[in-house]
Design a protein around this motif. Structure first.
Motif, PDB file in Angstrom:
ATOM      1  N   PRO A  34      15.939 117.213  56.155  1.00  0.00           N
ATOM      2  CA  PRO A  34      15.773 115.850  55.631  1.00  0.00           C
ATOM      3  C   PRO A  34      14.632 115.120  56.320  1.00  0.00           C
ATOM      4  CG  PRO A  34      18.068 116.285  56.182  1.00  0.00           C
ATOM      5  CD  PRO A  34      17.267 117.435  56.717  1.00  0.00           C
ATOM      6  N   HIS A  36      12.374 111.200  56.684  1.00  0.00           N
ATOM      7  CA  HIS A  36      12.078 109.794  56.397  1.00  0.00           C
ATOM      8  C   HIS A  36      10.708 109.749  55.730  1.00  0.00           C
ATOM      9  CE1 HIS A  36      15.350 108.134  58.799  1.00  0.00           C
ATOM     10  NE2 HIS A  36      14.980 108.852  59.835  1.00  0.00           N
ATOM     11  N   GLU A  84      14.084 113.387  59.633  1.00  0.00           N
ATOM     12  CA  GLU A  84      15.197 112.445  59.554  1.00  0.00           C
ATOM     13  C   GLU A  84      16.001 112.433  60.850  1.00  0.00           C
ATOM     14  OE1 GLU A  84      19.251 111.087  58.867  1.00  0.00           O
ATOM     15  OE2 GLU A  84      18.707 113.178  59.205  1.00  0.00           O
ATOM     16  N   TRP A 119      17.312 109.867  51.954  1.00  0.00           N
ATOM     17  CA  TRP A 119      17.171 109.437  53.329  1.00  0.00           C
ATOM     18  C   TRP A 119      16.316 108.184  53.404  1.00  0.00           C
ATOM     19  CZ3 TRP A 119      16.702 114.538  51.732  1.00  0.00           C
ATOM     20  CH2 TRP A 119      17.832 115.321  52.017  1.00  0.00           C
ATOM     21  N   CYS A 142      14.836 104.516  49.662  1.00  0.00           N
ATOM     22  CA  CYS A 142      15.606 105.753  49.821  1.00  0.00           C
ATOM     23  C   CYS A 142      15.005 106.819  48.913  1.00  0.00           C
ATOM     24  CB  CYS A 142      17.062 105.533  49.424  1.00  0.00           C
ATOM     25  SG  CYS A 142      17.950 104.350  50.460  1.00  0.00           S
ATOM     26  N   HIS A 144      14.727 111.407  48.298  1.00  0.00           N
ATOM     27  CA  HIS A 144      15.141 112.762  48.667  1.00  0.00           C
ATOM     28  C   HIS A 144      13.884 113.567  48.952  1.00  0.00           C
ATOM     29  CE1 HIS A 144      17.716 116.299  48.814  1.00  0.00           C
ATOM     30  NE2 HIS A 144      16.679 116.925  48.293  1.00  0.00           N
TER      31      HIS A 144
END
Length: 148
Positions: A34, A36, A84, A119, A142, A144
């Protein structure tokens, strides 16, 4: 370009048409880690801005840093990433010698939480005309996005 589609509209159409082809890429891979996201936008396309965005963790460690030269020809840079697993706390934005510090947006509460599989990320908006000092607006988003 009067009467024609904007650059963002054209880029959006190209991106939408290519999504099916990306299904097997590591960008959307289920095995990726994941991430950011950091997206930077120039609010007034008549301005030319040199921008550096730095994201720091609680302990002051830099978890993301990137510089941008924003202008009418390059008014946005979307979806730069960092893991993330990093815990962002502060966002420092330097614009043409001015420095702004903002807190990473809080993604708490039912209205702000990212849904499963998405995320936390940020959008950094550089505002102000060519003869004005810059201002910075920070918003959460947000998405993905995964890293290999």
């Amino acid at each position: 370009m009067t009467g024609g589609p904007s650059r963002r509209t054209i880029l959006g159409m190209i991106a939408a048409s290519g999504i099916g082809g990306l299904a097997g890429c590591s960008y959307a891979s289920a095995t990726g880690k994941p991430a950011h996201t950091v997206s930077v936008y120039l609010g007034n396309r008549d301005a030319v801005r040199d921008v550096t965005v730095t994201v720091e963790a609680k302990d002051g460690t830099v978890v993301f840093e990137r510089s941008y030269a924003l202008s009418d020809d390059n008014e946005a840079h979307e979806d730069a990433t960092f893991p993330e697993s990093a815990t962002p706390r502060d966002v420092v934005v330097a614009v043409d010698g001015y420095q702004f510090q903002r807190s990473w947006p809080e993604f708490t509460g039912s209205n702000n939480q990212c849904s499963d599989g998405n995320w936390e990320g940020i959008e950094v908006w550089i505002e102000g005309g060519p003869d004005e000092p810059p201002t910075v607006r920070l918003e959460g988003n947000c998405q993905h996005v995964t890293l290999d």
